[in-house]
Design an enzyme around this catalytic site. Sequence first.
Site, short mmCIF file in Angstrom:
data_model
loop_
_atom_site.label_atom_id
_atom_site.label_comp_id
_atom_site.label_asym_id
_atom_site.label_seq_id
_atom_site.Cartn_x
_atom_site.Cartn_y
_atom_site.Cartn_z
CD GLU A 225 -10.04 4.54 -0.59
OE1 GLU A 225 -10.39 5.33 -0.26
OE2 GLU A 225 -9.86 3.18 -0.91
CE LYS B 180 -4.30 -1.65 0.38
NZ LYS B 180 -4.53 -3.08 0.74
CB SER C 253 -0.30 -8.45 -1.47
OG SER C 253 -1.00 -8.95 -0.58
C1 LIG Z 1 -5.67 -3.94 0.92
C2 LIG Z 1 -5.07 -5.33 0.38
C3 LIG Z 1 -5.32 -5.98 -0.85
C4 LIG Z 1 -6.21 -6.02 -1.88
O1 LIG Z 1 -5.46 -4.51 -2.54
P1 LIG Z 1 -4.72 -4.73 -4.02
O2 LIG Z 1 -5.29 -3.37 -4.35
O3 LIG Z 1 -5.88 -5.13 -4.72
O4 LIG Z 1 -4.10 -5.22 -3.73
C5 LIG Z 1 -3.98 -7.47 -0.88
N1 LIG Z 1 -3.24 -7.43 1.01
C6 LIG Z 1 -2.40 -6.75 1.34
C7 LIG Z 1 -2.07 -7.28 1.84
C8 LIG Z 1 -3.74 -5.39 1.17
O5 LIG Z 1 -2.93 -5.15 2.75
#
Ligand SMILES: *Cc1c(COP(=O)(O)O)cnc(C)c1O
Length: 446
Positions: free
Chosen positions: A146, A124, A415
């Site tokens: 948001e 993020k 992620s």
């Molecule tokens: C917010 C988040 C996601 C989902 O958001 P995307 O915009 O699809 O990447 C996925 N993994 C983590 C760890 C997140 O914080």
Amino acid sequence: MYRDIVGNRGVPSSLLFINKNPCVEMMYFHSEFSSPDLLSHNGYYGEFGGKFIPEILHETFEDLIEVYKAARADTKFWQEFTFLLSNYSCRPTPLTYAENLTNYFGGAKIFIKREDLNHTGAHKLNNVLGQALLAKRMGKTRVIAETSAGQHGVATATVAAKFGLECTIYMGAIDVKRQYPNVFWMQRLGAEVVPVSTGSQTYKDAINEALRDWSTFMDSTYYVFGTACGPHPYPEMVSWFQSVIGVEARQQILQQTGKLPSAVYACIGGGSNAIGIFSGFLDDKSVQLIGVEAGGSGLNSHKHAARLASKDATVGIAQGYKTYFLQNNDGQMQETHSIAAGLDYVGVSPVLAHLLELGRIQVSTATDQEVLDTLKLCLTKEGLIPSLESTHAFVQALKDAPRLSPEDCIVINLSGRGDKDIFTLANAFGDRSWKEFLSNKIEQLS
Ligand SMILES: *Cc1c(COP(=O)(O)O)cnc(C)c1O
């Protein structure tokens, strides 16, 4: 390596010495030469995307598009951005060879892109840092955002504190209750958290409320959107800021194995981490790009959040853009479900919707149960703590790995880290002492 990839494409030699950090060079290279698939045509990706906004925000969006385009072409902007990425958010993040999982499954070599090692624990921050720099360029003194699970809210509150900006976070009232630890941190970081009690009191309602705020305070305020969705230019802009993941991953896998991966896996919520890593490989036609959505209790249960991988979703216009939404025949948004709070949005990136239509990406789903089983393997075999969201990508990758040869390699985007999921996991794993611990804490407090 560096000369092969960057030098041949004609980056002016003066830029090769901006900074010794390879990240800077990579980012600059990308800003000039990335695949056209990332760029919209006037805000459209095929039939998807667009900019369906209230009249009153028209000028604000035009300003934003102009500032974003100017920044993209401005070396100074990229220097500042990449300096923050490396010195504040620990980029480049490593690409880790998962030797134990590879041996356990006995097929393709498994590599993991470690977005969990960014400051605030997920990808993020890449996007928030980029947009906060734009806010500063536009002379704004306040940012709004948001958030659903709270990860984007925490990232925005963090950067607002660093940049000395006022910060308001809109969050569905139900999410405020469900994700209180993140609310706590946003407030401690100096942000105001506004619970949204309209509609289903979740993420999509928080977006509506943030847009309403922006319509009122557009002179002072910048809206930091959290994923590759929403009205133009957000899908393009967020994809752009997140493309650093793919640029790094491509160089790293070439450095470590001498070849491109057979496939790259990422989970899909709004789609920003997926497009971020996919974008590095869009032009490499031999590389399969596989997105994994929340299968929840299974696609037949209707308790899921599969917008690209299930027939339950249909094309519509909502929240300022056109894409696949989980909606009923009247265009009312349906309830979604996932064990991962970050994957249960009703819409999905128009960039990904288009790439799917073109056949450039493939999509699948992972159920809540598959995610829990796979998470246990990651913990015990590899010493990794992926978030519930990220683990969706692992589920599909670990199904495919044994079918490939040891000559092949695959890349999974991790992620974000899973520490935040302790409440959900302790319950799902049936940890009885956790409950005891919680009740003791409550007793101490009262
Ligand atoms: C917010 C988040 C996601 C989902 O958001 P995307 O915009 O699809 O990447 C996925 N993994 C983590 C760890 C997140 O914080």
